[in-house]
Design a protein around this motif. Sequence first.
Motif, PDB file in Angstrom:
ATOM      1  N   GLY A 195       0.793  -1.228   0.000  1.00  0.00           N
ATOM      2  CA  GLY A 195       0.000   0.000   0.000  1.00  0.00           C
ATOM      3  C   GLY A 195       0.819   1.268   0.000  1.00  0.00           C
ATOM      4  O   GLY A 195       0.331   2.333  -0.387  1.00  0.00           O
ATOM      5  N   HIS A 196       2.080   1.168   0.402  1.00  0.00           N
ATOM      6  CA  HIS A 196       2.934   2.365   0.469  1.00  0.00           C
ATOM      7  C   HIS A 196       3.573   2.705  -0.867  1.00  0.00           C
ATOM      8  O   HIS A 196       4.181   3.765  -1.020  1.00  0.00           O
ATOM      9  CB  HIS A 196       4.053   2.128   1.488  1.00  0.00           C
ATOM     10  CG  HIS A 196       4.996   1.036   1.083  1.00  0.00           C
ATOM     11  ND1 HIS A 196       4.588  -0.287   0.963  1.00  0.00           N
ATOM     12  CD2 HIS A 196       6.314   1.050   0.721  1.00  0.00           C
ATOM     13  CE1 HIS A 196       5.611  -1.033   0.585  1.00  0.00           C
ATOM     14  NE2 HIS A 196       6.666  -0.245   0.423  1.00  0.00           N
ATOM     15  N   ILE A 197       3.448   1.814  -1.847  1.00  0.00           N
ATOM     16  CA  ILE A 197       4.164   1.986  -3.123  1.00  0.00           C
ATOM     17  C   ILE A 197       3.513   3.077  -3.967  1.00  0.00           C
ATOM     18  O   ILE A 197       2.294   3.104  -4.142  1.00  0.00           O
ATOM     19  CB  ILE A 197       4.206   0.651  -3.903  1.00  0.00           C
ATOM     20  CG1 ILE A 197       5.000  -0.399  -3.116  1.00  0.00           C
ATOM     21  CG2 ILE A 197       4.800   0.851  -5.295  1.00  0.00           C
ATOM     22  CD1 ILE A 197       5.004  -1.779  -3.754  1.00  0.00           C
ATOM     23  N   ARG A 198       4.345   3.952  -4.502  1.00  0.00           N
ATOM     24  CA  ARG A 198       3.898   4.956  -5.464  1.00  0.00           C
ATOM     25  C   ARG A 198       4.751   4.784  -6.715  1.00  0.00           C
ATOM     26  O   ARG A 198       5.974   4.689  -6.650  1.00  0.00           O
ATOM     27  CB  ARG A 198       4.049   6.372  -4.899  1.00  0.00           C
ATOM     28  CG  ARG A 198       3.187   6.626  -3.680  1.00  0.00           C
ATOM     29  CD  ARG A 198       3.452   8.003  -3.081  1.00  0.00           C
ATOM     30  NE  ARG A 198       3.043   9.082  -3.954  1.00  0.00           N
ATOM     31  CZ  ARG A 198       1.794   9.538  -4.050  1.00  0.00           C
ATOM     32  NH1 ARG A 198       0.839   9.011  -3.322  1.00  0.00           N
ATOM     33  NH2 ARG A 198       1.508  10.537  -4.860  1.00  0.00           N
TER      34      ARG A 198
ATOM     35  N   LEU B 204      -2.376   1.816  -4.562  1.00  0.00           N
ATOM     36  CA  LEU B 204      -3.743   1.688  -4.069  1.00  0.00           C
ATOM     37  C   LEU B 204      -4.295   3.072  -3.754  1.00  0.00           C
ATOM     38  O   LEU B 204      -3.571   3.939  -3.240  1.00  0.00           O
ATOM     39  CB  LEU B 204      -3.786   0.812  -2.815  1.00  0.00           C
ATOM     40  CG  LEU B 204      -3.394  -0.655  -3.011  1.00  0.00           C
ATOM     41  CD1 LEU B 204      -3.307  -1.361  -1.671  1.00  0.00           C
ATOM     42  CD2 LEU B 204      -4.373  -1.362  -3.920  1.00  0.00           C
ATOM     43  N   LEU B 205      -5.557   3.274  -4.053  1.00  0.00           N
ATOM     44  CA  LEU B 205      -6.205   4.558  -3.812  1.00  0.00           C
ATOM     45  C   LEU B 205      -6.898   4.539  -2.464  1.00  0.00           C
ATOM     46  O   LEU B 205      -7.421   3.488  -2.032  1.00  0.00           O
ATOM     47  CB  LEU B 205      -7.232   4.840  -4.916  1.00  0.00           C
ATOM     48  CG  LEU B 205      -6.687   4.839  -6.349  1.00  0.00           C
ATOM     49  CD1 LEU B 205      -7.832   4.877  -7.342  1.00  0.00           C
ATOM     50  CD2 LEU B 205      -5.754   6.019  -6.559  1.00  0.00           C
ATOM     51  N   PRO B 206      -6.956   5.676  -1.754  1.00  0.00           N
ATOM     52  CA  PRO B 206      -7.731   5.726  -0.510  1.00  0.00           C
ATOM     53  C   PRO B 206      -9.192   5.369  -0.806  1.00  0.00           C
ATOM     54  O   PRO B 206      -9.743   5.827  -1.814  1.00  0.00           O
ATOM     55  CB  PRO B 206      -7.586   7.179  -0.052  1.00  0.00           C
ATOM     56  CG  PRO B 206      -6.356   7.677  -0.743  1.00  0.00           C
ATOM     57  CD  PRO B 206      -6.301   6.953  -2.059  1.00  0.00           C
ATOM     58  N   PRO B 207      -9.828   4.568   0.043  1.00  0.00           N
ATOM     59  CA  PRO B 207     -11.212   4.146  -0.224  1.00  0.00           C
ATOM     60  C   PRO B 207     -12.221   5.250   0.090  1.00  0.00           C
ATOM     61  O   PRO B 207     -13.080   5.121   0.975  1.00  0.00           O
ATOM     62  CB  PRO B 207     -11.380   2.931   0.688  1.00  0.00           C
ATOM     63  CG  PRO B 207     -10.454   3.197   1.826  1.00  0.00           C
ATOM     64  CD  PRO B 207      -9.273   3.925   1.249  1.00  0.00           C
ATOM     65  N   GLU B 208     -12.103   6.362  -0.606  1.00  0.00           N
ATOM     66  CA  GLU B 208     -12.990   7.504  -0.405  1.00  0.00           C
ATOM     67  C   GLU B 208     -13.156   8.220  -1.728  1.00  0.00           C
ATOM     68  O   GLU B 208     -12.295   8.139  -2.606  1.00  0.00           O
ATOM     69  CB  GLU B 208     -12.409   8.444   0.655  1.00  0.00           C
ATOM     70  CG  GLU B 208     -10.999   8.912   0.330  1.00  0.00           C
ATOM     71  CD  GLU B 208     -10.320   9.614   1.489  1.00  0.00           C
ATOM     72  OE1 GLU B 208      -9.593  10.593   1.223  1.00  0.00           O
ATOM     73  OE2 GLU B 208     -10.511   9.171   2.636  1.00  0.00           O
ATOM     74  N   ASP B 209     -14.263   8.945  -1.875  1.00  0.00           N
ATOM     75  CA  ASP B 209     -14.559   9.595  -3.149  1.00  0.00           C
ATOM     76  C   ASP B 209     -13.534  10.681  -3.462  1.00  0.00           C
ATOM     77  O   ASP B 209     -13.183  11.507  -2.609  1.00  0.00           O
ATOM     78  CB  ASP B 209     -15.956  10.218  -3.109  1.00  0.00           C
ATOM     79  CG  ASP B 209     -17.046   9.148  -3.139  1.00  0.00           C
ATOM     80  OD1 ASP B 209     -16.696   7.976  -3.402  1.00  0.00           O
ATOM     81  OD2 ASP B 209     -18.215   9.475  -2.873  1.00  0.00           O
TER      82      ASP B 209
END
Length: 860
Positions: A341-344, A358-363
């Motif tokens: 999850g920390h990978i960019r 991974l994207l934050p689970p928010e709109d």
Amino acid sequence: MQELIAKNADHARHEFGRELLGPVVADYLYRLYGTIRFFQDVRKARVLFVSRAGIRIRRALDTFTQATGLPPVEDAPDFWISRLMVAKGTWRRHRDNAIAVLKGEFYHHTLREMAEAMFRHDGLPPDFPQDDPWLERKGKEIEAFFAENGPAAQVIAAHFEDQSRLFEEYFTDLAGDRDTILLVDTGWAGTAQRLLADAWPEKTFWGAYFGRYGFETTDRRYWPNMIGLVFEQDTFEYEKPETCVVLHRHMIEHLFEPHGPSIERLARSDAGTVFAPEAEAVRADAPTAATDPMFTGVMTYLADLPDGGSLAALHAAAGRAWPEIARIVTLPTREETALFGHIRRSADFGKTLMVPLLLPPEDRFEGDSPERRIQDSLWQPGQAALEYPRDLAEPLQRRLAGLGPFDFKKPWTPPAVNVHIRQRPAVAVITRTLDRPMFLKRALESVAAQTFDDYVHVIVSDGGDIDLVRDTIRDTECRHNRILLIDNVENRGMEAASNIGIRAVDSDYIVIHDDDDSWEPAYLEKTVAFLDGPKGEIYGGVISKSMYVSEEVTREGIKVHARVPYHGWVENVHIMEMAIQNFFPPIAFLYKREIYDRIGGYNEAYPVLGDWDFNLRFLMEADIGVLPEPLANYHHRDRGNTHLFGNSVIAGRDKHVEYAAIVRNRLTRNALQGGGNASIAVLVGIGLHLDALRQETRRIQQRTEEMPGMINALANPIQELARKQQNEMERQSGPGLFDADDYWVAMTRLERAVLLKDWSVLRKLGVKDISRGRLLLMKLGLSRKGFEKPPRLSAESIKFLTQLRKKGYELEPPPDFDEEAYLSRNPDVAAVVAQGKLHSGFEHYYYYGKKEGRKRISRN
């Protein structure tokens, strides 16, 4: 792992690297090491580590070779490039390719954004025309942008021209005088390799990659030269857990990507040499447990390999690790997403944008949704774990990965693999060819279809058109990285070509695969397993049984007329039998190289029968085992133009007769003069007399077999009366007068009915349950052998079974019927069987041959 993640995510990443990624990387590095050494030693290639990833790959490889005691890889410089750098670098040589790549990367971006990306490190030049209206248009119009050659296009094109000149000088210096280049990188679609290959067609580019995969639109022209060392597949397949990388390539890319900028420009030093300004920053990469726990975990494993670095143990460890990696990649829990999850990831091609895995689970915007975020995510199964509770996420993850409902819910049982790690290829496959591209293509496909792939395929062009051979290899779907082409320039003969091909490579085993023969896919796997196993202590070589393939060359291609067992009587390889004649083809014979070296190879003085001479000398040194399966196909053009297309057995019959005497004489003469084994001289002499005796016996047997036919021709009226009497007795007495073939046919038909539970058949026989059917089956078998009175089946039932001819009830030959001899004596029948109109020669004999007066040929 989940508990470990909850306590300390960095420690969990280190353990994931050490326990799971470590074993699979070690297995990959062994394959990479063998590939590099093969290309350096055999192909004399220049090996280039494509950086940035090449920096860490080399570092891992150096640690691996130290731990295993293998000699280090040398003379393999770093190649400072990126896809953008190669696009710039090939601008002068292949502008259309460079533009196409740029268009794909900037299709939805403005041309201004593209210009800024091209000059990211130094900034736009002071005189750059910022007001050029083209800059507000999209990258999808890039061809028109450069075609119009406006102010902005001129500046960018000038930059590309400058970078391209520098790149050509840089690459020419790296490549030196080498015609073959091997690129070492993580891989996937091979864009850089394709651009380089198009720009430098005079050189041959290969890629040694972790994996290879692409999409529907991927340009695959050079894929035969791309070696996926771990996998070569476009989609994930549960039974091949290593293919999970196609769902999460960033796991491998991030592992090998050092900290440092992308290589997007070249410059000239004060000393006049070309260099990459960002290279030093990449070389300074120094990962630690704090900054890069996953990579340091892998390096910890490589530095202290289990079982003292046993390569077989490493392969087995990778086989255990991949299923768990695949499970985490395809069905991660919410806790396990923290591993990545920390990978960019960098957007690449000069873009400054960094994209989270991974994207934050928010709109993110109005109208956003979990489904949209999963679609946009670089790791979709991981995003699903963040968006939904476990009971909802898992079914969605299974659909995303193409998994079945029970995959990963049962203990993993990987497919059996015959693991034998070697310092050199297991098998040298030698193919001699001379201006026969149609046959050579079939041979290439035959070898490429093998389920065992630890081989080198040596093609020896024996004086023919070498360009024709090259084109055939290029245009054939085969494993091009396994092929070594040798040009004899002038015709040297079959045995000389064999020796040249064998001596050009090193291997544990050797097999001659003539260009007009073929194998079944399991040939190498099963013959190598035989010699690698306990039998290898007893035997120096092994043959499989063979099929004689009768074929003809027509305008439409090769037409097969029949396939029958070739010398199906062979159960053992006896020296005395070999002294009479050579009774197995080269395509069936795999043998140990050490014995080839000991007996001095093939005798180049023989235009034919060199394999017979070799086999005789071989048997004086070692025994030859026999596999009962027909895994080799011995093709003969015995129809049509046998002179033009025939193999030496058909087209050179007279020469075989002539050299049979010459081979015997030379073996005897050599032995008498003290230059050979005296036992061979005795054997070939005895073999000559045994052959004469056998031929006379066959002539007597043939006359004996013809005698009943002559008597029958004189006794037709008596036969007709006897037949009528037999029919009447059968009607009154039941099936007692049926012969052994009738019982065999009835037995096999009943067996099929029982196995298939074909109640439409069983009910007609009065069989109401399967156990009753099995009892009748046993009694029929005993009756056929004379050990039992006829079973309680009516004559009508026996007749019904013998006449049953629906699908699934094809007629197999009984054990005492000589199928090969019957088809050989009746070529018209062989042709019908080859066409699939009849299942076997026995089927013809039983239904038609007896009525036509053809002889039933029994085995001795």
